[in-house]
Design a protein around this motif. Structure first.
Motif, PDB file in Angstrom:
ATOM      1  N   LYS A 106       0.782  -1.168  -0.027  1.00  0.00           N
ATOM      2  CA  LYS A 106       0.075   0.099  -0.144  1.00  0.00           C
ATOM      3  C   LYS A 106       0.608   1.391   0.140  1.00  0.00           C
ATOM      4  N   PRO A 107       0.635   2.409  -0.771  1.00  0.00           N
ATOM      5  CA  PRO A 107       1.193   3.641  -0.504  1.00  0.00           C
ATOM      6  C   PRO A 107       1.239   4.191   1.022  1.00  0.00           C
ATOM      7  N   LYS A 108       2.424   4.647   1.111  1.00  0.00           N
ATOM      8  CA  LYS A 108       2.388   4.985   2.485  1.00  0.00           C
ATOM      9  C   LYS A 108       1.805   6.527   2.653  1.00  0.00           C
ATOM     10  N   LYS A 109       1.298   6.744   3.980  1.00  0.00           N
ATOM     11  CA  LYS A 109       0.126   7.924   4.001  1.00  0.00           C
ATOM     12  C   LYS A 109       1.107   8.884   4.221  1.00  0.00           C
ATOM     13  N   LYS A 110       0.753  10.037   3.940  1.00  0.00           N
ATOM     14  CA  LYS A 110       1.636  11.373   4.027  1.00  0.00           C
ATOM     15  C   LYS A 110       1.639  11.526   5.600  1.00  0.00           C
ATOM     16  N   ALA A 111       2.920  11.774   6.046  1.00  0.00           N
ATOM     17  CA  ALA A 111       3.061  12.373   7.680  1.00  0.00           C
ATOM     18  C   ALA A 111       2.397  13.627   7.932  1.00  0.00           C
ATOM     19  N   VAL A 112       1.428  13.598   8.959  1.00  0.00           N
ATOM     20  CA  VAL A 112       0.645  14.762   9.223  1.00  0.00           C
ATOM     21  C   VAL A 112       1.237  15.412  10.608  1.00  0.00           C
ATOM     22  N   LYS A 113       1.407  16.478  10.454  1.00  0.00           N
ATOM     23  CA  LYS A 113       2.073  17.184  11.826  1.00  0.00           C
ATOM     24  C   LYS A 113       0.635  17.658  12.502  1.00  0.00           C
ATOM     25  N   ILE A 114       0.691  17.225  13.707  1.00  0.00           N
ATOM     26  CA  ILE A 114      -0.707  17.783  14.595  1.00  0.00           C
ATOM     27  C   ILE A 114      -0.238  18.924  15.373  1.00  0.00           C
ATOM     28  N   LYS A 115      -0.732  20.150  15.192  1.00  0.00           N
ATOM     29  CA  LYS A 115      -0.509  21.555  15.785  1.00  0.00           C
ATOM     30  C   LYS A 115      -1.582  21.751  17.030  1.00  0.00           C
ATOM     31  N   GLY A 116      -0.961  22.059  18.009  1.00  0.00           N
ATOM     32  CA  GLY A 116      -1.862  22.441  19.073  1.00  0.00           C
ATOM     33  C   GLY A 116      -2.456  23.671  18.868  1.00  0.00           C
ATOM     34  N   LEU A 117      -3.350  23.988  19.805  1.00  0.00           N
ATOM     35  CA  LEU A 117      -4.256  25.019  19.776  1.00  0.00           C
ATOM     36  C   LEU A 117      -3.623  26.502  19.690  1.00  0.00           C
ATOM     37  N   ARG A 118      -2.614  26.313  20.635  1.00  0.00           N
ATOM     38  CA  ARG A 118      -1.829  27.611  20.599  1.00  0.00           C
ATOM     39  C   ARG A 118      -0.990  28.021  19.668  1.00  0.00           C
ATOM     40  N   GLN A 119      -0.350  27.017  19.051  1.00  0.00           N
ATOM     41  CA  GLN A 119       0.431  26.993  17.930  1.00  0.00           C
ATOM     42  C   GLN A 119      -0.607  27.427  16.298  1.00  0.00           C
ATOM     43  N   ARG A 120      -1.748  26.997  16.492  1.00  0.00           N
ATOM     44  CA  ARG A 120      -2.305  27.325  15.571  1.00  0.00           C
ATOM     45  C   ARG A 120      -3.111  28.912  15.607  1.00  0.00           C
ATOM     46  N   GLN A 121      -3.236  29.162  16.827  1.00  0.00           N
ATOM     47  CA  GLN A 121      -3.746  30.695  16.920  1.00  0.00           C
ATOM     48  C   GLN A 121      -2.514  31.666  16.899  1.00  0.00           C
ATOM     49  N   LYS A 122      -1.245  31.121  17.179  1.00  0.00           N
ATOM     50  CA  LYS A 122      -0.186  32.274  16.906  1.00  0.00           C
ATOM     51  C   LYS A 122      -0.003  32.256  15.270  1.00  0.00           C
ATOM     52  N   GLU A 123      -0.040  31.059  14.430  1.00  0.00           N
ATOM     53  CA  GLU A 123       0.003  31.355  13.095  1.00  0.00           C
ATOM     54  C   GLU A 123      -1.037  32.375  12.577  1.00  0.00           C
ATOM     55  N   TYR A 124      -2.405  32.173  13.006  1.00  0.00           N
ATOM     56  CA  TYR A 124      -3.305  32.964  12.822  1.00  0.00           C
ATOM     57  C   TYR A 124      -3.174  34.263  12.805  1.00  0.00           C
ATOM     58  N   GLU A 125      -2.611  34.659  14.196  1.00  0.00           N
ATOM     59  CA  GLU A 125      -2.510  36.062  14.342  1.00  0.00           C
ATOM     60  C   GLU A 125      -1.500  36.638  13.519  1.00  0.00           C
ATOM     61  N   ARG A 126      -0.371  35.771  13.143  1.00  0.00           N
ATOM     62  CA  ARG A 126       0.612  36.276  12.252  1.00  0.00           C
ATOM     63  C   ARG A 126       0.103  36.626  10.694  1.00  0.00           C
ATOM     64  N   ALA A 127      -0.854  35.520  10.553  1.00  0.00           N
ATOM     65  CA  ALA A 127      -1.199  35.844   8.973  1.00  0.00           C
ATOM     66  C   ALA A 127      -2.310  36.997   8.977  1.00  0.00           C
ATOM     67  N   HIS A 128      -2.958  37.165   9.933  1.00  0.00           N
ATOM     68  CA  HIS A 128      -3.932  38.273  10.141  1.00  0.00           C
ATOM     69  C   HIS A 128      -3.912  39.263  11.285  1.00  0.00           C
ATOM     70  N   PRO A 129      -2.831  40.239  11.128  1.00  0.00           N
ATOM     71  CA  PRO A 129      -2.636  41.202  12.089  1.00  0.00           C
ATOM     72  C   PRO A 129      -3.682  41.907  12.602  1.00  0.00           C
TER      73      PRO A 129
END
Length: 156
Positions: A106-129
């Motif tokens: 079977k083809p290997k599945k793509k590795a998915v990095k799970i991000k925590g809530l705080r990390q997602r919030q920081k990335e959102y704030e950087r993208a939408h100041p």
């Protein structure tokens, strides 16, 4: 199997909970495969039959399961079937090897990095100041900036 061995297995099965259920669909290939794997792991299983919706009687299901799985029926009481099959270590090892071979194809599945809530919030704030609002700033002469001369009403 002797009656003493059967009685001993009934005693061992007494505290067990039914893991599998058979309802209006009856016995499928998927159910047989899952029961086969569970018997390899546990040797002794309980199966619940939903009497209201099942297409056959529990004894008929028990006979069909024992034939398909190569297992012995220990007991059928009401809608509960107790099944036993001695685990064969060579057979289990062969199944594991087959699964590993199938998994390699079977083809290997793509590795998915799970991000925590705080990390997602920081990335959102950087993208939408957020725009910065300042009250009482020195630039611009408005009524809100605290100056005595406002552009609205003249002088006091």
């Amino acid at each position: 199997m002797t009656s003493k061995e059967r009685a001993e297995l009934r005693a061992k099965a007494n505290p067990l909970e039914p893991i599998f259920q058979i309802g209006k669909e009856g016995i499928s290939e998927n159910l047989i495969a899952q029961l086969d794997d569970a018997l390899d792991a546990r040797e002794l299983l309980k199966v619940r039959i939903h009497l209201e919706t099942a297409p056959m009687k529990p004894r008929e299901f028990a006979a069909e399961l024992s034939e398909a799985l190569g297992a012995e029926i220990i007991q059928v009481i009401g809608g509960i079937i107790v099944i036993y099959r001695k685990a064969d270590k060579e057979k289990i090892a062969l199944k594991k090897r087959e699964r590993l071979k199938a998994a390699d194809k079977k083809p290997k599945k793509k590795a998915v990095k799970i991000k925590g809530l705080r990390q997602r919030q920081k990335e959102y704030e950087r993208a939408h100041p957020k725009p910065k609002f300042t009250y009482g700033s020195k630039s611009g002469g408005g009524a809100r900036n605290g100056s005595k001369n406002s552009s609205r009403g003249g002088s006091r």
